[in-house]
Design a protein around this motif. Sequence first.
Motif, PDB file in Angstrom:
ATOM      1  N   UNK A  12       0.837  -1.207   0.000  1.00  0.00           N
ATOM      2  CA  UNK A  12       0.000   0.000   0.000  1.00  0.00           C
ATOM      3  C   UNK A  12       0.868   1.252   0.000  1.00  0.00           C
ATOM      4  N   UNK A  13       1.854   1.294   0.888  1.00  0.00           N
ATOM      5  CA  UNK A  13       2.723   2.469   0.967  1.00  0.00           C
ATOM      6  C   UNK A  13       3.512   2.655  -0.326  1.00  0.00           C
ATOM      7  N   UNK A  14       4.022   1.559  -0.868  1.00  0.00           N
ATOM      8  CA  UNK A  14       4.771   1.647  -2.124  1.00  0.00           C
ATOM      9  C   UNK A  14       3.892   2.190  -3.246  1.00  0.00           C
ATOM     10  N   UNK A  18       5.859   5.598  -1.170  1.00  0.00           N
ATOM     11  CA  UNK A  18       6.689   5.492   0.032  1.00  0.00           C
ATOM     12  C   UNK A  18       7.525   4.223  -0.062  1.00  0.00           C
ATOM     13  N   UNK A  19       8.844   4.398  -0.045  1.00  0.00           N
ATOM     14  CA  UNK A  19       9.765   3.270  -0.108  1.00  0.00           C
ATOM     15  C   UNK A  19       9.738   2.511   1.218  1.00  0.00           C
ATOM     16  N   UNK A  20       9.617   1.200   1.142  1.00  0.00           N
ATOM     17  CA  UNK A  20       9.601   0.357   2.344  1.00  0.00           C
ATOM     18  C   UNK A  20      10.667  -0.717   2.229  1.00  0.00           C
ATOM     19  N   UNK A  21      11.363  -0.928   3.311  1.00  0.00           N
ATOM     20  CA  UNK A  21      12.320  -2.021   3.411  1.00  0.00           C
ATOM     21  C   UNK A  21      11.794  -2.951   4.487  1.00  0.00           C
ATOM     22  N   UNK A  22      11.530  -4.186   4.115  1.00  0.00           N
ATOM     23  CA  UNK A  22      11.076  -5.191   5.085  1.00  0.00           C
ATOM     24  C   UNK A  22      12.212  -6.158   5.304  1.00  0.00           C
ATOM     25  N   UNK A  23      12.388  -6.545   6.538  1.00  0.00           N
ATOM     26  CA  UNK A  23      13.387  -7.561   6.859  1.00  0.00           C
ATOM     27  C   UNK A  23      12.887  -8.355   8.044  1.00  0.00           C
TER      28      UNK A  23
END
Length: 185
Positions: A12-14, A18-23
Amino acid sequence: MNFPHLVSLAAYLASHGVLCLRFTCKGLNIVHRTKAFKTVVEYLRHSDDYKLSGVFLAGRSMGSRAAASVIRHLGQEDDDDSFIQGLICLSYPLHRPKLQSKLQDEDLLLIKCPVLFVSGAADEMCEKQLLEGVASQMKAPKKIHWIDKANHGMAVKGRTADDVMEEINVQVFTWLRENTELENK
């Protein structure tokens, strides 16, 4: 990392720029998770590959506790803690089920950046009255959004998971826009 709420939120953010980094951090130990989170933040802060002026940290359940711990510790180590611009806590585990006498709030009380809590109103690990009490003691600007009748996993009888995730996603994006200089996207 692949928890449905986090996948949905990142997508949704992307889609809204909005850049998201998930780890992920496979260990359940909060100290181990905090070290992993801190390593990622430090990498992003000093990376020559990414020229970021700031980040928001977010997590779900224990991930939000780890993110809060990182923000607290980095803020104590560095007078210029403006790199971390805010904290998003999905289903923050304020206490263990049926053990409301021992709150896990020490990091929250020392955070200075804006904080968004998105919690279920029927969360067995975050009693509504207790979170509101902790929030009233916090120095940081904060907002709590309650998902009506939701449990710790954000399940709500009579609502689809997608419907609940949409509510969460909209709340997070709206809060991000209020707390950043994001363009109207």
